[in-house]
Design a protein around this motif. Structure first.
Motif, PDB file in Angstrom:
ATOM      1  N   SER A   1       0.811  -1.221   0.000  1.00 41.51           N
ATOM      2  CA  SER A   1       0.000   0.000   0.000  1.00 41.51           C
ATOM      3  C   SER A   1       0.846   1.273   0.000  1.00 41.51           C
ATOM      4  N   GLN A   2       2.159   1.140   0.177  1.00 38.83           N
ATOM      5  CA  GLN A   2       3.104   2.255   0.137  1.00 38.83           C
ATOM      6  C   GLN A   2       2.744   3.365   1.125  1.00 38.83           C
ATOM      7  N   VAL A   3       2.584   2.947   2.369  1.00 35.25           N
ATOM      8  CA  VAL A   3       2.372   3.866   3.481  1.00 35.25           C
ATOM      9  C   VAL A   3       3.209   3.385   4.665  1.00 35.25           C
TER      10      VAL A   3
ATOM     11  N   THR B   1      14.740  -1.560  -5.354  1.00 40.42           N
ATOM     12  CA  THR B   1      15.893  -0.674  -5.535  1.00 40.42           C
ATOM     13  C   THR B   1      15.485   0.734  -5.942  1.00 40.42           C
ATOM     14  N   ASN B   2      14.247   0.925  -6.342  1.00 35.95           N
ATOM     15  CA  ASN B   2      13.767   2.248  -6.741  1.00 35.95           C
ATOM     16  C   ASN B   2      13.045   2.934  -5.595  1.00 35.95           C
ATOM     17  N   THR B   3      13.110   4.267  -5.564  1.00 34.89           N
ATOM     18  CA  THR B   3      12.272   5.013  -4.636  1.00 34.89           C
ATOM     19  C   THR B   3      10.817   4.645  -4.910  1.00 34.89           C
ATOM     20  N   LEU B   4      10.075   4.341  -3.843  1.00 33.93           N
ATOM     21  CA  LEU B   4       8.735   3.795  -4.003  1.00 33.93           C
ATOM     22  C   LEU B   4       7.651   4.858  -4.121  1.00 33.93           C
TER      23      LEU B   4
ATOM     24  N   LEU C   1       3.544  10.270  -6.825  1.00 35.72           N
ATOM     25  CA  LEU C   1       4.122   9.251  -7.694  1.00 35.72           C
ATOM     26  C   LEU C   1       4.246   7.967  -6.908  1.00 35.72           C
ATOM     27  N   ASN C   2       3.767   6.859  -7.480  1.00 40.82           N
ATOM     28  CA  ASN C   2       3.902   5.536  -6.879  1.00 40.82           C
ATOM     29  C   ASN C   2       4.599   4.612  -7.871  1.00 40.82           C
ATOM     30  N   TYR C   3       5.643   3.923  -7.391  1.00 41.52           N
ATOM     31  CA  TYR C   3       6.370   3.002  -8.263  1.00 41.52           C
ATOM     32  C   TYR C   3       5.662   1.651  -8.287  1.00 41.52           C
ATOM     33  N   ARG C   4       5.140   1.304  -9.454  1.00 40.68           N
ATOM     34  CA  ARG C   4       4.452   0.012  -9.621  1.00 40.68           C
ATOM     35  C   ARG C   4       4.667  -0.482 -11.041  1.00 40.68           C
TER      36      ARG C   4
ATOM     37  N   GLN D   1       3.398   5.719 -11.473  1.00 32.40           N
ATOM     38  CA  GLN D   1       2.022   6.139 -11.724  1.00 32.40           C
ATOM     39  C   GLN D   1       1.807   7.480 -11.028  1.00 32.40           C
ATOM     40  N   VAL D   2       1.387   8.462 -11.775  1.00 29.76           N
ATOM     41  CA  VAL D   2       1.257   9.832 -11.289  1.00 29.76           C
ATOM     42  C   VAL D   2      -0.215  10.191 -11.170  1.00 29.76           C
ATOM     43  N   THR D   3      -0.579  10.727 -10.017  1.00 30.34           N
ATOM     44  CA  THR D   3      -1.927  11.261  -9.819  1.00 30.34           C
ATOM     45  C   THR D   3      -1.797  12.662  -9.231  1.00 30.34           C
ATOM     46  N   GLY D   4      -2.700  13.551  -9.641  1.00 30.16           N
ATOM     47  CA  GLY D   4      -2.603  14.911  -9.157  1.00 30.16           C
ATOM     48  C   GLY D   4      -3.940  15.625  -9.127  1.00 30.16           C
TER      49      GLY D   4
END
Length: 326
Positions: free
Chosen positions: A99-101, A147-150, A167-170, A175-178
């Motif tokens: 969930s990247q939190v 290895t990437n910033t998440l 930005l979320n690395y998947r 994937q960019v949301t704004g």
């Protein structure tokens, strides 16, 4: 009674069941290459990180405290430079890879990895108007799998309104949301090819500056700067170099400068840091056109402390804040 030859039986079976056989073979091949709708797309595992972190890294970063840095700031906006203040806060935390939190429950412990979180806050006044800019960056520490910033998230606030970008690395891309009060940026959702993020360079310096990329590279520009300039994110060609800093503007010993130049964007970034561990970032300078004026935003370190600030949020702790602002 004459028996039917085996070859004739096989031919008859194949003829009657030809379509079924083709379907079975097609499904089998699809599973072999992992291309069916029943399977999640595979992402090739990134190469293992070979950096060996010094024992001092664990002692410094995993002692239950954050590092808080305060800077004098000059920020370019609307064709002029404006004085303000910046705070750069680093802390190690457990971060959920699904969930990247930040992990907050025992039930999620099997899904976490340690990350170095960098929070950069910039506040300044442009004439009558107040600006508040914030960036959060979550970079894995020496993970052989991630290895990437998440994740990167930003907020930009001024008297006209506010905006948010994440930005979320998947699946091998960002994937960019704004959301924004400005019409062209009101609702954004798009993907950016995988590349190193300019926003993660501060954390990469703190983790292993000798591993910074050098030469011709691809970088996704800083999210706050892109927002201030109303630019869509995309990887850009850049040239990077690491050199000794010989000036007198920034405090510190054995200073190094990591320099990024974007030939196609008329923009450059210079991050100044101490060559010896813990590689404190003593300032930065960012140059780009603002309303046809080529301006340099600059931050110079004033104070660094370590603190478990999350345990100091009562009125009695105001004295600690006063120490940081000196």
């Amino acid at each position: 009674m004459q028996s039917v030859p085996d070859c004739l039986i096989m031919k008859t079976f194949v003829t009657k069941n030809f379509l079924l056989i083709i379907l079975i073979l097609a499904v089998g091949f699809a599973f072999a290459v992992k291309a069916t709708v029943f399977q999640k797309p595979s992402v090739a595992a990134p190469p293992a990180v070979t950096t060996v972190l010094p024992a001092a890294f664990t002692t410094y970063w995993q002692a239950g405290k954050a590092e808080i840095n305060t800077y004098r700031l000059e920020q370019a906006q609307a064709g002029a430079l404006h004085t303000g203040e910046a705070r750069l806060i680093f802390a190690v935390e457990d971060f959920r890879t699904d969930s990247q939190v930040q992990s907050a429950t025992e039930a999620s412990r099997d899904k976490v990895i340690p990350v170095l979180k960098a929070n950069l806050f910039r506040t300044f006044a442009a004439g009558l108007e107040d600006y508040s800019l914030a960036t959060s960056v979550f970079t894995p520490i020496n993970s052989p799998i991630f290895t990437n910033t998440l994740k990167v998230s930003i907020t930009a606030q001024d008297w006209s309104g506010h905006s948010y970008l994440q930005l979320n690395y998947r699946t091998n891309e960002y994937q960019v949301t704004g959301k924004s009060y400005i019409e062209p940026e009101a609702d954004e959702a798009y993907a950016v090819p995988k590349a190193m993020l300019e926003d993660e360079l501060w954390s990469r310096i703190r983790i292993a500056p000798d591993k910074l990329p050098i030469g011709d590279i691809q970088l996704i520009p800083g999210t706050i700067t892109a927002r201030l300039r109303h630019r869509k994110l995309e990887p850009l060609a850049a040239r990077a170099k690491l050199e000794s800093y010989e000036g007198v503007l920034y405090p510190g010993k054995l200073l190094k400068a990591y320099v990024i130049e974007y030939p196609t964007d008329d923009r450059s970034l210079r991050i100044i840091f101490e060559g010896e561990f813990p590689h404190t970032i003593v300032g930065w300078a960012e140059t780009y056109p603002s309303k046809d004026n080529l301006l340099t935003s600059r931050a110079v370190l004033k104070k660094t402390i370590q603190s478990d600030y999350w345990n100091h949020n009562t009125p009695a702790d105001t004295s600690l804040r006063a120490q940081l602002l000196r």
